[in-house]
Design a protein around this motif. Sequence first.
Motif, PDB file in Angstrom:
ATOM      1  N   GLU A  94       0.776  -1.237   0.320  1.00  0.00           N
ATOM      2  CA  GLU A  94       0.290   0.171   0.216  1.00  0.00           C
ATOM      3  C   GLU A  94       0.736   1.280   0.217  1.00  0.00           C
ATOM      4  O   GLU A  94       1.655   1.245   0.973  1.00  0.00           O
ATOM      5  CB  GLU A  94      -1.084   0.067   1.251  1.00  0.00           C
ATOM      6  CG  GLU A  94      -1.973  -1.110   1.215  1.00  0.00           C
ATOM      7  CD  GLU A  94      -3.207  -0.617   2.126  1.00  0.00           C
ATOM      8  OE1 GLU A  94      -4.394  -1.351   2.751  1.00  0.00           O
ATOM      9  OE2 GLU A  94      -2.067  -0.017   3.381  1.00  0.00           O
ATOM     10  N   PRO A  95       0.197   2.355  -0.275  1.00  0.00           N
ATOM     11  CA  PRO A  95       1.710   3.708  -0.602  1.00  0.00           C
ATOM     12  C   PRO A  95       1.138   4.329   0.647  1.00  0.00           C
ATOM     13  O   PRO A  95       0.481   4.198   1.247  1.00  0.00           O
ATOM     14  CB  PRO A  95       0.575   3.851  -1.464  1.00  0.00           C
ATOM     15  CG  PRO A  95      -0.614   4.233  -2.259  1.00  0.00           C
ATOM     16  CD  PRO A  95      -0.707   2.557  -1.702  1.00  0.00           C
ATOM     17  N   ARG A  96       2.087   4.368   1.006  1.00  0.00           N
ATOM     18  CA  ARG A  96       3.150   5.631   2.470  1.00  0.00           C
ATOM     19  C   ARG A  96       2.629   6.830   1.678  1.00  0.00           C
ATOM     20  O   ARG A  96       3.546   7.471   0.974  1.00  0.00           O
ATOM     21  CB  ARG A  96       3.673   5.347   3.238  1.00  0.00           C
ATOM     22  CG  ARG A  96       3.685   3.814   3.592  1.00  0.00           C
ATOM     23  CD  ARG A  96       4.694   3.074   4.001  1.00  0.00           C
ATOM     24  NE  ARG A  96       4.778   4.040   5.973  1.00  0.00           N
ATOM     25  CZ  ARG A  96       4.125   3.624   6.929  1.00  0.00           C
ATOM     26  NH1 ARG A  96       3.410   2.556   6.244  1.00  0.00           N
ATOM     27  NH2 ARG A  96       3.984   4.404   7.900  1.00  0.00           N
ATOM     28  N   ALA A  97       2.201   8.092   2.656  1.00  0.00           N
ATOM     29  CA  ALA A  97       2.407   9.360   2.558  1.00  0.00           C
ATOM     30  C   ALA A  97       3.638  10.329   3.442  1.00  0.00           C
ATOM     31  O   ALA A  97       3.965   8.828   3.851  1.00  0.00           O
ATOM     32  CB  ALA A  97       0.684  10.575   3.277  1.00  0.00           C
ATOM     33  N   ALA A  98       3.933  10.883   2.491  1.00  0.00           N
ATOM     34  CA  ALA A  98       4.619  11.644   3.082  1.00  0.00           C
ATOM     35  C   ALA A  98       5.408  11.598   4.893  1.00  0.00           C
ATOM     36  O   ALA A  98       4.249  11.131   4.987  1.00  0.00           O
ATOM     37  CB  ALA A  98       5.384  13.176   2.856  1.00  0.00           C
ATOM     38  N   VAL A  99       6.161  11.710   5.495  1.00  0.00           N
ATOM     39  CA  VAL A  99       6.464  11.169   6.489  1.00  0.00           C
ATOM     40  C   VAL A  99       6.539  12.726   7.022  1.00  0.00           C
ATOM     41  O   VAL A  99       5.459  13.023   8.065  1.00  0.00           O
ATOM     42  CB  VAL A  99       8.209  10.625   7.071  1.00  0.00           C
ATOM     43  CG1 VAL A  99       8.121  10.635   8.240  1.00  0.00           C
ATOM     44  CG2 VAL A  99       8.140   9.476   6.693  1.00  0.00           C
ATOM     45  N   ALA A 100       7.075  13.467   7.185  1.00  0.00           N
ATOM     46  CA  ALA A 100       6.730  14.502   7.303  1.00  0.00           C
ATOM     47  C   ALA A 100       7.568  15.947   6.934  1.00  0.00           C
ATOM     48  O   ALA A 100       8.222  16.003   5.838  1.00  0.00           O
ATOM     49  CB  ALA A 100       7.260  15.110   9.033  1.00  0.00           C
TER      50      ALA A 100
END
Length: 463
Positions: A94-100
Motif C-alpha cells: 500500500e502507498p504511504r504518505a510523506a512522513v513529514a
Amino acid sequence: MDLHLPLDRTSGLAVQIAAGLRAGIRAGRLTAGTRLPSSRALAQDLGVSRGVVVTAYEQLLAEGFLVARPGDGTRVAPLARPSAGDAGAARPDEPRAAVADLRPGQPDLAAFPRARWLAALRAALRDSPHDALLGYPDPAGDRALRTELAGYLGRVRAADASADRITIVSGVAHGLSALAGLLARDGRVLAVEDPTSDRQLPLLHATGARIVRVPVDAEGLDVAALAASSARAVLVTPAHQYPTGVVLSPARRAALIAWARATGGIVVEDDYDAEFRYDRDPVGCLQGVAPERVVLLGSVTKALAPALRLGWAVAPPALTDGLREHRALTDLGNPSLEQRALARFLADGGHDRHLRVMRRRYRARRDALAAALRARLPDATVRGVSAGLHLYVELPPGCDEDAVVAAAADGGVLVTGARSSWSRERADAAPPALVLGYGRTGTARLERSVEVLARAVTPRAHG
C-alpha cells in the motif's frame, strides 16, 4: 463509545488515558477519522476530572495521534497508522504518505484558535460604528489595536511602547521593506547577519538598500565586525537567530546598544520566535533598553497564522512618521475589522491563553526531535534548542548537505539545507547543516522522520 481504558487510580491518570488511546490507535482499534468523546463526556464515563482528559488529549494532539477542529470535535489523525505487525496495519504494497514536512518557519495551523478568533471578529463587527467602514483606515493602524499592543509588548517583551510609537504593518517583511527603503534614502548602509534568511535578501535589495554582511558566532552578531564596517544600521534577530538559533548574549546586547548610541546607528530588531523560549522566561527586547535607537518589528505569523498579515513596528518618532507616510502613499493601511479583532483577542486574554497552550506543545515537539537526533545521529551537533520553532543541526564531518536533503526527500521527509543562508565568503567554511522545523509536526512523526534522516546520512551521502 467504549474505549476500553482501565485505570489504576493510584498513579497518573492522564498518562494512563493517553497511553490507552495511543495503544488503541497503534493496534488499529481506533482508525483514522474516528471521533472521540468530548473531554467532558469521557471524564464522566471514566469518573475523573475533565482536566485529566484534557491533558491526555493535549498530549496526543501534540504527538500527532489526534487532531481537533472547532465544530468537529477530536478525531484520530488521518496520518495515524497502526504499528507494523499489528492488526489492521497497512499492507507492504500500500502507498504511504510523506512522513513529514520539517521545513522551518511553519507554525501548527491545525491549532489556530478558530472559535475564539471568530468570536473576536464577530465582536469587532458588532461593535464597530458605521463610520469605521467609511473611507480608508488610519495608515498608523487602528488606535484600539495600537493601544492593546503597547500594553502587551510592555508586559511580555519589556518594550518601551506607546500607541503613538506603533505602526501596524502587514507582517515583519512588510515593515522591514518599508524601513530599509527609509534607511536607504537616508544614506545608511544596512548590515545583515551572516548567515541569515535567504528570503530576506532579495526583499532588501529591492528597496535599493546597500547591504553588508556581518558574521554571527556562538554569542550572536559580532559587534566588533559591525563597528569595523561602513554600516550605520543593522538588522538583527536577537531572541532566536535565523538559522543558527543562537540567542544574542548579554555582552553582545550591551555592545550593540553602545555601538548604536556612539555612531547614531539604527538597530532593526526582528523579534523572530520571541514568543517561544523554553529554558527560561523570554529575555526582554533590545528596544526596551534603547527606544531612541531601536525599531522593534513583530507579527502574529508564528503565534497565530501567517495568513492574518498583521504585524507592528515600534520606532523612534522620526522613523514612525516615515513609516506612516509610506503607508499613506503606498497601500493605505490594513483592513480595519481584522485589526479590531486582534485588539479584542489581546484584550480578553485569548492570545495569552493560546500562547500558553502552544508553548507546551512546541516544547514537547522540540524535546522529541532533539532526543531522536541524539539517539539516531549522535555525531551531529544540535544548536538553537532554547527557543523558537526550529533546530540547527550540523551534520557529521564529510556529509554532502545537498545529498542528505535529496535522500531525505526520497524517504518522504522534507528538510532545508543551511548553505544558502551563508554569504559566498563563508559558505565553503560552514559545516554542512540542516534547519529542521518542528512547529507543525507531532512527536511520533518527528521520531519517524529522524529515522529517515539517519538513513540519509550514510556513506553515499558523503562527498
